[in-house]
Scaffold this motif. Structure first.
Motif, PDB file in Angstrom:
ATOM      1  N   LEU A  59       0.837  -1.199   0.000  1.00 21.39           N
ATOM      2  CA  LEU A  59       0.000   0.000   0.000  1.00 21.39           C
ATOM      3  C   LEU A  59       0.868   1.242   0.000  1.00 21.39           C
ATOM      4  N   ALA A  60       0.480   2.225  -0.792  1.00 23.64           N
ATOM      5  CA  ALA A  60       1.120   3.542  -0.765  1.00 23.64           C
ATOM      6  C   ALA A  60       0.178   4.452   0.010  1.00 23.64           C
ATOM      7  N   ILE A  61       0.594   4.836   1.215  1.00 22.12           N
ATOM      8  CA  ILE A  61      -0.265   5.641   2.078  1.00 22.12           C
ATOM      9  C   ILE A  61       0.318   7.039   2.190  1.00 22.12           C
ATOM     10  N   PRO A  62      -0.454   8.052   1.766  1.00 29.40           N
ATOM     11  CA  PRO A  62       0.050   9.422   1.893  1.00 29.40           C
ATOM     12  C   PRO A  62       0.034   9.841   3.360  1.00 29.40           C
ATOM     13  N   THR A  63       1.077  10.528   3.794  1.00 32.63           N
ATOM     14  CA  THR A  63       1.111  11.009   5.175  1.00 32.63           C
ATOM     15  C   THR A  63       0.697  12.477   5.206  1.00 32.63           C
ATOM     16  N   LEU A  64       0.361  12.961   6.388  1.00 34.28           N
ATOM     17  CA  LEU A  64      -0.068  14.344   6.524  1.00 34.28           C
ATOM     18  C   LEU A  64       1.092  15.317   6.343  1.00 34.28           C
ATOM     19  N   ASP A  65       2.328  14.820   6.435  1.00 34.96           N
ATOM     20  CA  ASP A  65       3.479  15.715   6.249  1.00 34.96           C
ATOM     21  C   ASP A  65       4.091  15.596   4.852  1.00 34.96           C
ATOM     22  N   GLY A  66       3.346  15.019   3.904  1.00 34.03           N
ATOM     23  CA  GLY A  66       3.767  15.007   2.509  1.00 34.03           C
ATOM     24  C   GLY A  66       4.564  13.792   2.060  1.00 34.03           C
ATOM     25  N   ARG A  67       4.905  12.883   2.951  1.00 33.76           N
ATOM     26  CA  ARG A  67       5.611  11.677   2.562  1.00 33.76           C
ATOM     27  C   ARG A  67       4.615  10.627   2.087  1.00 33.76           C
ATOM     28  N   THR A  68       5.135   9.550   1.512  1.00 39.05           N
ATOM     29  CA  THR A  68       4.317   8.396   1.161  1.00 39.05           C
ATOM     30  C   THR A  68       4.926   7.179   1.833  1.00 39.05           C
ATOM     31  N   LEU A  69       4.107   6.494   2.637  1.00 41.33           N
ATOM     32  CA  LEU A  69       4.563   5.268   3.294  1.00 41.33           C
ATOM     33  C   LEU A  69       4.266   4.085   2.391  1.00 41.33           C
ATOM     34  N   SER A  70       5.236   3.192   2.229  1.00 42.52           N
ATOM     35  CA  SER A  70       5.017   1.932   1.524  1.00 42.52           C
ATOM     36  C   SER A  70       4.826   0.872   2.602  1.00 42.52           C
ATOM     37  N   VAL A  71       3.604   0.371   2.700  1.00 43.20           N
ATOM     38  CA  VAL A  71       3.275  -0.600   3.746  1.00 43.20           C
ATOM     39  C   VAL A  71       2.992  -1.945   3.091  1.00 43.20           C
ATOM     40  N   PRO A  72       3.885  -2.927   3.321  1.00 44.56           N
ATOM     41  CA  PRO A  72       3.647  -4.248   2.723  1.00 44.56           C
ATOM     42  C   PRO A  72       2.529  -4.980   3.453  1.00 44.56           C
ATOM     43  N   ILE A  73       1.644  -5.578   2.683  1.00 44.69           N
ATOM     44  CA  ILE A  73       0.563  -6.411   3.219  1.00 44.69           C
ATOM     45  C   ILE A  73       0.887  -7.829   2.758  1.00 44.69           C
ATOM     46  N   THR A  74       1.352  -8.645   3.698  1.00 42.90           N
ATOM     47  CA  THR A  74       1.864  -9.968   3.329  1.00 42.90           C
ATOM     48  C   THR A  74       0.954 -11.117   3.751  1.00 42.90           C
ATOM     49  N   GLN A  75      -0.063 -10.812   4.564  1.00 39.39           N
ATOM     50  CA  GLN A  75      -0.984 -11.850   4.985  1.00 39.39           C
ATOM     51  C   GLN A  75      -2.360 -11.574   4.395  1.00 39.39           C
ATOM     52  N   ILE A  76      -3.210 -12.574   4.414  1.00 45.14           N
ATOM     53  CA  ILE A  76      -4.581 -12.389   3.949  1.00 45.14           C
ATOM     54  C   ILE A  76      -5.270 -11.371   4.861  1.00 45.14           C
ATOM     55  N   VAL A  77      -5.938 -10.416   4.235  1.00 44.59           N
ATOM     56  CA  VAL A  77      -6.636  -9.369   4.980  1.00 44.59           C
ATOM     57  C   VAL A  77      -8.128  -9.708   5.000  1.00 44.59           C
ATOM     58  N   THR A  78      -8.670  -9.846   6.192  1.00 41.14           N
ATOM     59  CA  THR A  78     -10.096 -10.142   6.334  1.00 41.14           C
ATOM     60  C   THR A  78     -10.870  -8.839   6.555  1.00 41.14           C
ATOM     61  N   PRO A  79     -12.172  -8.835   6.268  1.00 40.50           N
ATOM     62  CA  PRO A  79     -12.963  -7.631   6.507  1.00 40.50           C
ATOM     63  C   PRO A  79     -12.860  -7.184   7.973  1.00 40.50           C
ATOM     64  N   GLY A  80     -12.622  -5.884   8.166  1.00 39.18           N
ATOM     65  CA  GLY A  80     -12.513  -5.337   9.512  1.00 39.18           C
ATOM     66  C   GLY A  80     -11.114  -5.405  10.101  1.00 39.18           C
ATOM     67  N   ALA A  81     -10.155  -5.980   9.375  1.00 40.20           N
ATOM     68  CA  ALA A  81      -8.791  -6.101   9.882  1.00 40.20           C
ATOM     69  C   ALA A  81      -8.111  -4.737   9.945  1.00 40.20           C
ATOM     70  N   THR A  82      -7.107  -4.632  10.811  1.00 40.73           N
ATOM     71  CA  THR A  82      -6.318  -3.411  10.938  1.00 40.73           C
ATOM     72  C   THR A  82      -4.837  -3.766  10.968  1.00 40.73           C
ATOM     73  N   LYS A  83      -4.000  -2.777  10.680  1.00 42.16           N
ATOM     74  CA  LYS A  83      -2.547  -2.925  10.794  1.00 42.16           C
ATOM     75  C   LYS A  83      -2.027  -1.642  11.427  1.00 42.16           C
ATOM     76  N   THR A  84      -1.171  -1.759  12.452  1.00 44.02           N
ATOM     77  CA  THR A  84      -0.629  -0.604  13.149  1.00 44.02           C
ATOM     78  C   THR A  84       0.798  -0.331  12.691  1.00 44.02           C
ATOM     79  N   VAL A  85       1.054   0.936  12.380  1.00 39.34           N
ATOM     80  CA  VAL A  85       2.403   1.383  12.031  1.00 39.34           C
ATOM     81  C   VAL A  85       2.860   2.312  13.153  1.00 39.34           C
ATOM     82  N   PRO A  86       3.733   1.834  14.031  1.00 37.33           N
ATOM     83  CA  PRO A  86       4.153   2.643  15.177  1.00 37.33           C
ATOM     84  C   PRO A  86       4.889   3.917  14.749  1.00 37.33           C
ATOM     85  N   GLY A  87       4.644   5.001  15.487  1.00 37.94           N
ATOM     86  CA  GLY A  87       5.372   6.239  15.270  1.00 37.94           C
ATOM     87  C   GLY A  87       4.973   7.052  14.062  1.00 37.94           C
ATOM     88  N   GLU A  88       3.870   6.715  13.416  1.00 34.51           N
ATOM     89  CA  GLU A  88       3.421   7.462  12.232  1.00 34.51           C
ATOM     90  C   GLU A  88       2.102   8.182  12.482  1.00 34.51           C
TER      91      GLU A  88
END
Length: 157
Positions: A92-121
Motif C-alpha cells: 500500500l502507498a499511504i500518503p502522510t499528513l506531512d507530505g511523505r508516502t509510506l510503503s506498507v507491505p501487506i503480506t498476509q490475507i486481509v479479512t474484513p474489519g482487519a487493521t494494521k498498526t504502524v508505530p510512530g506514524e
C-alpha cells in the motif's frame, strides 16, 4: 499550516467614536493540534472609550476527511483493498499528513474489519508520535464472468 482569518471589530477613532473595521489575523497551526484547541490574540478585539481592547479567541476545528480520523495521538486511515490484493499480498502507498508516502507491505490475507498498526506514524505529541492504524475496507467485485468464477473456484478449492 497557516490559516488567515478575518473578522469585524470596533476600532476607537480620534474623535472618541468607534467604527467597524475588517481585520485579518494569521494563525499558525502546529502539527498535532486537536479540535477545540483555543488560539488567543490578546487585545485584538473591540475597542472603546475607557475600555481596554478585548482578546480574540479562535477555536481549532478540523475539516472531516473520509479517509482520515484521529483519537488523541492515534491516527486512523481507511485503506481500500481489492479482493485480489486482500487475498494475494500487496504494497500500500499511504500518503502522510506531512507530505511523505509510506510503503506498507501487506503480506498476509486481509479479512474484513482487519487493521494494521504502524508505530510512530500518528499525530505528534510532546512525547513523540502516536501510531497510525490502517483500517482495511475490502472492495468486492460487482460481477464476475463465468471464466472468472471458474478460476476462483479452482484456485480456492
Amino acid at each position: 499550516a497557516v490559516k488567515k482569518v478575518e473578522y469585524k471589530r470596533r476600532v476607537l477613532q480620534a474623535d472618541e467614536t468607534t467604527a467597524e473595521e475588517l481585520t485579518s489575523l494569521h494563525i499558525t497551526i502546529k502539527p498535532g493540534w486537536e479540535d477545540g484547541m483555543p488560539v488567543i490574540f490578546p487585545s485584538a478585539g473591540d475597542e472603546g472609550v475607557g475600555i481596554e481592547p478585548a482578546d480574540v479567541e479562535f477555536v481549532v476545528d478540523t475539516a472531516p476527511d473520509p479517509a482520515w480520523s484521529r483519537e488523541g495521538s492515534t491516527l486512523f486511515y481507511m485503506a481500500k483493498l481489492s479482493l485480489a490484493d486482500a487475498l494475494c499480498s500487496s504494497v500500500l502507498a499511504i500518503p502522510t499528513l506531512d507530505g511523505r508516502t509510506l510503503s506498507v507491505p501487506i503480506t498476509q490475507i486481509v479479512t474484513p474489519g482487519a487493521t494494521k498498526t504502524v508505530p510512530g506514524e500518528g499525530m505528534p505529541t510532546d512525547r513523540g508520535k502516536g501510531d497510525l492504524v490502517i483500517k482495511f475496507v475490502i472492495v468486492f467485485p460487482q460481477s464476475l464472468t463465468l471464466a472468472q468464477k471458474a478460476a476462483v473456484k479452482k484456485a480456492l478449492a
